[in-house]
Design a protein around this motif. Structure first.
Motif, PDB file in Angstrom:
ATOM      1  N   ALA A   3      30.195  43.202  38.309  1.00 23.94           N
ATOM      2  CA  ALA A   3      30.137  42.239  37.201  1.00 23.94           C
ATOM      3  C   ALA A   3      31.370  42.308  36.312  1.00 23.94           C
ATOM      4  O   ALA A   3      31.905  41.276  35.889  1.00 23.94           O
ATOM      5  CB  ALA A   3      28.875  42.482  36.376  1.00 23.94           C
ATOM      6  N   ARG A   4      31.857  43.539  36.046  1.00 25.95           N
ATOM      7  CA  ARG A   4      32.968  43.655  35.089  1.00 25.95           C
ATOM      8  C   ARG A   4      34.246  43.001  35.602  1.00 25.95           C
ATOM      9  O   ARG A   4      35.163  42.719  34.824  1.00 25.95           O
ATOM     10  CB  ARG A   4      33.214  45.119  34.715  1.00 25.95           C
ATOM     11  CG  ARG A   4      33.662  45.989  35.858  1.00 25.95           C
ATOM     12  CD  ARG A   4      34.050  47.394  35.380  1.00 25.95           C
ATOM     13  NE  ARG A   4      34.499  48.191  36.493  1.00 25.95           N
ATOM     14  CZ  ARG A   4      33.783  49.187  37.045  1.00 25.95           C
ATOM     15  NH1 ARG A   4      32.601  49.503  36.559  1.00 25.95           N
ATOM     16  NH2 ARG A   4      34.265  49.863  38.071  1.00 25.95           N
ATOM     17  N   ALA A  57      27.296  36.886  38.420  1.00 22.74           N
ATOM     18  CA  ALA A  57      26.917  38.295  38.633  1.00 22.74           C
ATOM     19  C   ALA A  57      25.520  38.442  39.223  1.00 22.74           C
ATOM     20  O   ALA A  57      25.142  39.520  39.654  1.00 22.74           O
ATOM     21  CB  ALA A  57      27.014  39.067  37.320  1.00 22.74           C
ATOM     22  N   ARG A 111      30.392  32.571  33.176  1.00 23.08           N
ATOM     23  CA  ARG A 111      30.841  33.222  34.407  1.00 23.08           C
ATOM     24  C   ARG A 111      29.956  34.412  34.732  1.00 23.08           C
ATOM     25  O   ARG A 111      29.587  34.639  35.883  1.00 23.08           O
ATOM     26  CB  ARG A 111      32.302  33.671  34.272  1.00 23.08           C
ATOM     27  CG  ARG A 111      33.267  32.500  34.320  1.00 23.08           C
ATOM     28  CD  ARG A 111      34.688  32.952  34.164  1.00 23.08           C
ATOM     29  NE  ARG A 111      35.112  33.834  35.243  1.00 23.08           N
ATOM     30  CZ  ARG A 111      36.250  34.516  35.250  1.00 23.08           C
ATOM     31  NH1 ARG A 111      37.071  34.422  34.226  1.00 23.08           N
ATOM     32  NH2 ARG A 111      36.567  35.270  36.270  1.00 23.08           N
ATOM     33  N   PHE A 112      29.595  35.166  33.697  1.00 22.19           N
ATOM     34  CA  PHE A 112      28.747  36.337  33.940  1.00 22.19           C
ATOM     35  C   PHE A 112      27.387  35.905  34.496  1.00 22.19           C
ATOM     36  O   PHE A 112      26.936  36.389  35.542  1.00 22.19           O
ATOM     37  CB  PHE A 112      28.562  37.143  32.646  1.00 22.19           C
ATOM     38  CG  PHE A 112      27.552  38.250  32.790  1.00 22.19           C
ATOM     39  CD1 PHE A 112      27.819  39.352  33.594  1.00 22.19           C
ATOM     40  CD2 PHE A 112      26.324  38.186  32.152  1.00 22.19           C
ATOM     41  CE1 PHE A 112      26.881  40.368  33.756  1.00 22.19           C
ATOM     42  CE2 PHE A 112      25.382  39.192  32.305  1.00 22.19           C
ATOM     43  CZ  PHE A 112      25.661  40.289  33.106  1.00 22.19           C
ATOM     44  N   PRO A 128      33.478  41.474  29.988  1.00 18.91           N
ATOM     45  CA  PRO A 128      32.221  41.935  29.392  1.00 18.91           C
ATOM     46  C   PRO A 128      32.203  41.759  27.878  1.00 18.91           C
ATOM     47  O   PRO A 128      33.229  41.887  27.215  1.00 18.91           O
ATOM     48  CB  PRO A 128      32.191  43.431  29.742  1.00 18.91           C
ATOM     49  CG  PRO A 128      33.204  43.621  30.820  1.00 18.91           C
ATOM     50  CD  PRO A 128      34.246  42.574  30.593  1.00 18.91           C
ATOM     51  N   GLU A 175      33.135  32.839  29.388  1.00 21.31           N
ATOM     52  CA  GLU A 175      32.915  34.167  29.982  1.00 21.31           C
ATOM     53  C   GLU A 175      31.431  34.451  30.146  1.00 21.31           C
ATOM     54  O   GLU A 175      31.006  35.067  31.124  1.00 21.31           O
ATOM     55  CB  GLU A 175      33.587  35.265  29.132  1.00 21.31           C
ATOM     56  CG  GLU A 175      35.104  35.222  29.187  1.00 21.31           C
ATOM     57  CD  GLU A 175      35.663  35.270  30.605  1.00 21.31           C
ATOM     58  OE1 GLU A 175      35.191  36.087  31.424  1.00 21.31           O
ATOM     59  OE2 GLU A 175      36.573  34.457  30.920  1.00 21.31           O
ATOM     60  N   ALA A 219      33.605  38.714  35.109  1.00 18.99           N
ATOM     61  CA  ALA A 219      33.666  38.083  33.787  1.00 18.99           C
ATOM     62  C   ALA A 219      33.995  39.151  32.758  1.00 18.99           C
ATOM     63  O   ALA A 219      33.622  40.318  32.926  1.00 18.99           O
ATOM     64  CB  ALA A 219      32.322  37.448  33.453  1.00 18.99           C
ATOM     65  N   ASP A 248      34.131  36.950  22.285  1.00 19.79           N
ATOM     66  CA  ASP A 248      33.368  36.410  23.424  1.00 19.79           C
ATOM     67  C   ASP A 248      33.640  34.911  23.508  1.00 19.79           C
ATOM     68  O   ASP A 248      34.139  34.301  22.553  1.00 19.79           O
ATOM     69  CB  ASP A 248      31.862  36.670  23.207  1.00 19.79           C
ATOM     70  CG  ASP A 248      31.052  36.455  24.493  1.00 19.79           C
ATOM     71  OD1 ASP A 248      31.645  36.332  25.570  1.00 19.79           O
ATOM     72  OD2 ASP A 248      29.809  36.404  24.394  1.00 19.79           O
ATOM     73  N   GLU A 263      26.893  44.043  32.566  1.00 19.31           N
ATOM     74  CA  GLU A 263      28.252  43.533  32.327  1.00 19.31           C
ATOM     75  C   GLU A 263      29.354  44.535  32.656  1.00 19.31           C
ATOM     76  O   GLU A 263      30.428  44.167  33.134  1.00 19.31           O
ATOM     77  CB  GLU A 263      28.421  43.122  30.854  1.00 19.31           C
ATOM     78  CG  GLU A 263      27.507  42.013  30.361  1.00 19.31           C
ATOM     79  CD  GLU A 263      26.205  42.544  29.789  1.00 19.31           C
ATOM     80  OE1 GLU A 263      25.918  43.744  29.991  1.00 19.31           O
ATOM     81  OE2 GLU A 263      25.471  41.767  29.169  1.00 19.31           O
TER      82      GLU A 263
END
Ligand SMILES: Cc1cc2nc3c(=O)[nH]c(=O)nc-3n(C[C@H](O)[C@H](O)[C@H](O)COP(=O)(O)OP(=O)(O)OC[C@H]3O[C@@H](n4cnc5c(N)ncnc54)[C@H](O)[C@@H]3O)c2cc1C
Length: 513
Positions: free
Chosen positions: A178-179, A119, A114-115, A184, A111, A182, A107, A173
């Motif tokens: 969403a996927r 999202a 971004r999520f 997941p 990221e 960013a 991770d 995620e």
């Protein structure tokens, strides 16, 4: 009259009785806050006062105490811990936490940023999100250092782990879109205790830690009204102890951490009608908006007051995700595998609170459950549509379109994952009622006081109100609608609560006389 109004009426009477004739003459009923001269003498003095013993309040108290301040933490109810102690205790953390690393999860803070920033809803609080992501690894280390237990176990099942696993995908995620926004990663960090006990464990640890550091913890003490100097600085607060009003002077600052307002029906009507309609107020009994109202009374701005967490918990079991969710036009409007906060938001805020989960034989609930009751059963989709009185042909059209593409492994509208994507076929068909008012549809609020990244409360001109801080659901923070992952609220409470406590403790001593 709603609960909040009843409660403030009683408080006001108690307040005036406690103040005596002079003060009562000074304070008009409904006055915004008490002017400093209304207080003849102070009953208690402390450096930092924290109102509310949930995750935000206790985190603020720990940090303020560690920064050298004398800290008094008051709790209006008999039990400490608030909604935080009722919660799953999930903290959304990432960017390579010690637990992620131990479980070989890749991770990055970028990221995670971004999520959270992309999202969810529009115009999220980017400054708070950025800081939260950058410092997430250190914040998780802090939780561990306080003594919160985590197990080195990961689960990929959807939903809060009921075993002792401590890491899972706690949000949306893996669902589209969403996927694609960013990469997941599992970021839901839960205390490693079986069942729905994570929040209790988290709060037991943090409250014990606060006590051991010398924070003075007082229950059955309700914060009522701020006391304000003529220059706008917060001088103290009036509280009710055993029905008596007492005045507390603060040398450094006050942190309002009284939770949200899901139990204040009048505030919901006024600010968040979509949440008013949801069937289950999801939170501690004292979620009455006291902290928010005290802040507003001294000129604080409040943000995102209409937003909240509206939850449609259709899973587990995961097999129901092979069904489809439709609105009153018989159309799909969201990916069924979305996190239940995303699905709940879509229903509560964008479909006038009405929706149905349509299942076939394989995707029906396989055990008795009362969360969602059958609104229609039939041997054909047409039967179902007729019983629901949907527009003629609409549901049949939706199912035919969905089935045609699902048969080819495709979901052009919402890109449902292959795990759950298959044509809906095989009677009996059932329409499960997902309506906010009749289904099990929990909700709580996100709106709160406008604060800086350090918890300083701002007025509507963007100026700080000296000596006033807020955190948790008393403040507008990371959680915005749609809520995209479990753990963003308790994560926000602990992270920004700590910052508010530290900043309040750093206020110059003797800055007021
Ligand atoms: C069943 C459930 C599960 C949840 N699970 C999760 C989860 O796993 N992860 C997550 O991120 N979120 C979860 N949430 C949401 C989350 O629990 C809350 O948003 C969060 O705990 C709020 O924390 P807080 O410190 O702001 O408020 P609270 O924890 O509610 O604390 C506020 C405290 O202030 C007290 N108080 C109120 N008014 C006064 C007053 N006038 N004077 C003094 N004290 C006062 C209250 O009694 C309370 O103890 C869940 C919620 C519920 C109900």
């Amino acid at each position: 009259m709603g609960e909040g109004a009843d409660r403030s009426g009683i408080s006001r009477r108690g307040l005036l009785a406690g103040l005596g004739a002079t003060a009562a003459a000074t304070v008009a009923a409904g006055a915004a806050a008490l002017p400093r001269p209304a207080i003849a003498s102070w009953d208690i003095t402390t450096d930092v006062l924290v109102a509310g013993s949930g995750a935000a309040g206790v985190s603020a108290a720990i940090e303020a105490r560690q920064a050298g301040a004398e800290v008094l933490l008051i709790e209006s109810l008999a039990r400490f811990g608030g909604s935080s102690a009722m919660s799953g205790g999930v903290v959304y953390a990432g960017g390579g936490t010690a637990l992620q690393k131990a479980l070989k999860v890749t991770d990055s803070a970028q990221e995670m940023y971004r999520f959270i920033s992309e999202a969810g809803g529009r115009h999220p609080p980017l400054d708070k999100i950025q800081l939260y992501c950058e410092e997430s690894v250190a914040h998780f280390d802090w939780l561990v250092a306080q003594g919160v237990p985590y197990s080195e176990k990961l689960t990929t099942a959807k939903g809060l782990p009921m075993g002792d696993e401590s890491l899972y995908f706690s949000g949306t995620e893996l669902a589209w879109p969403a996927r694609e926004l960013a990469t997941p990663a599992p970021r839901g960090h839960v205390p490693g205790v079986p069942g729905m006990n994570g929040g209790r464990r988290l709060m037991q640890v943090l409250l014990a830690r606060a006590g051991s550091l010398g924070v003075s913890l007082r229950n059955r003490v309700a914060a009522e009204r701020l006391v304000i100097e003529s220059d706008g600085r917060i001088a103290g607060i009036l509280v009710t102890i055993d029905g008596q009003s007492q005045a507390i002077r603060v040398n450094r600052g006050i942190v309002l951490a009284c939770g949200g307002f899901i139990h204040n029906r009048e505030m919901l009507q006024q600010y968040a009608p979509e949440l008013y309609d949801c069937s289950v107020p999801w939170g501690n009994a004292a979620d009455l908006g006291d902290g928010i109202n005290m802040g507003i009374a001294v000129g604080a701005a409040a943000l995102h007051m209409h937003q909240g967490f509206a939850i449609a918990p259709i899973y587990p079991p995961e097999n129901v995700l092979s069904g489809i969710v439709v609105n009153a036009s018989g159309q799909r409007f969201v990916s069924e595998e979305s996190y239940h906060g995303v699905l709940g938001d879509a229903i509560a805020y964008h479909q006038q609170g009405r929706a149905w989960l349509i299942t076939d034989k394989r995707s029906a609930y396989q055990f008795h459950q009362d969360n969602f009751l059958p609104a229609a059963r039939g041997s054909s989709i047409g039967d179902i549509a007729a019983q629901l009185a949907l527009p003629r042909g609409a549901l049949q059209h939706t199912v035919a379109y969905y089935n045609r593409h699902a048969g080819n492994g495709d979901d052009p509208m919402f890109h449902k994952s292959q795990t759950w994507l298959r044509p809906l076929q095989g009677p009996p068909y059932t329409a499960w009622d997902l309506s906010v008012a009749s289904a099990f549809f929990p909700a709580h609020t996100f709106g709160g006081l406008h604060t800086t990244i350090n918890g300083q409360v701002l007025n509507s001109f963007g100026d700080e109100i000296p000596g006033l801080y807020a955190a948790g659901r008393t403040a507008a923070g990371l959680p915005t609608a749609p809520y995209i992952a479990s753990g963003l609220s308790v994560g926000d409470c602990t992270f920004f609560g700590r910052r508010a406590g530290r900043t309040a403790a750093a206020e110059a001593v003797g800055s007021r006389v």
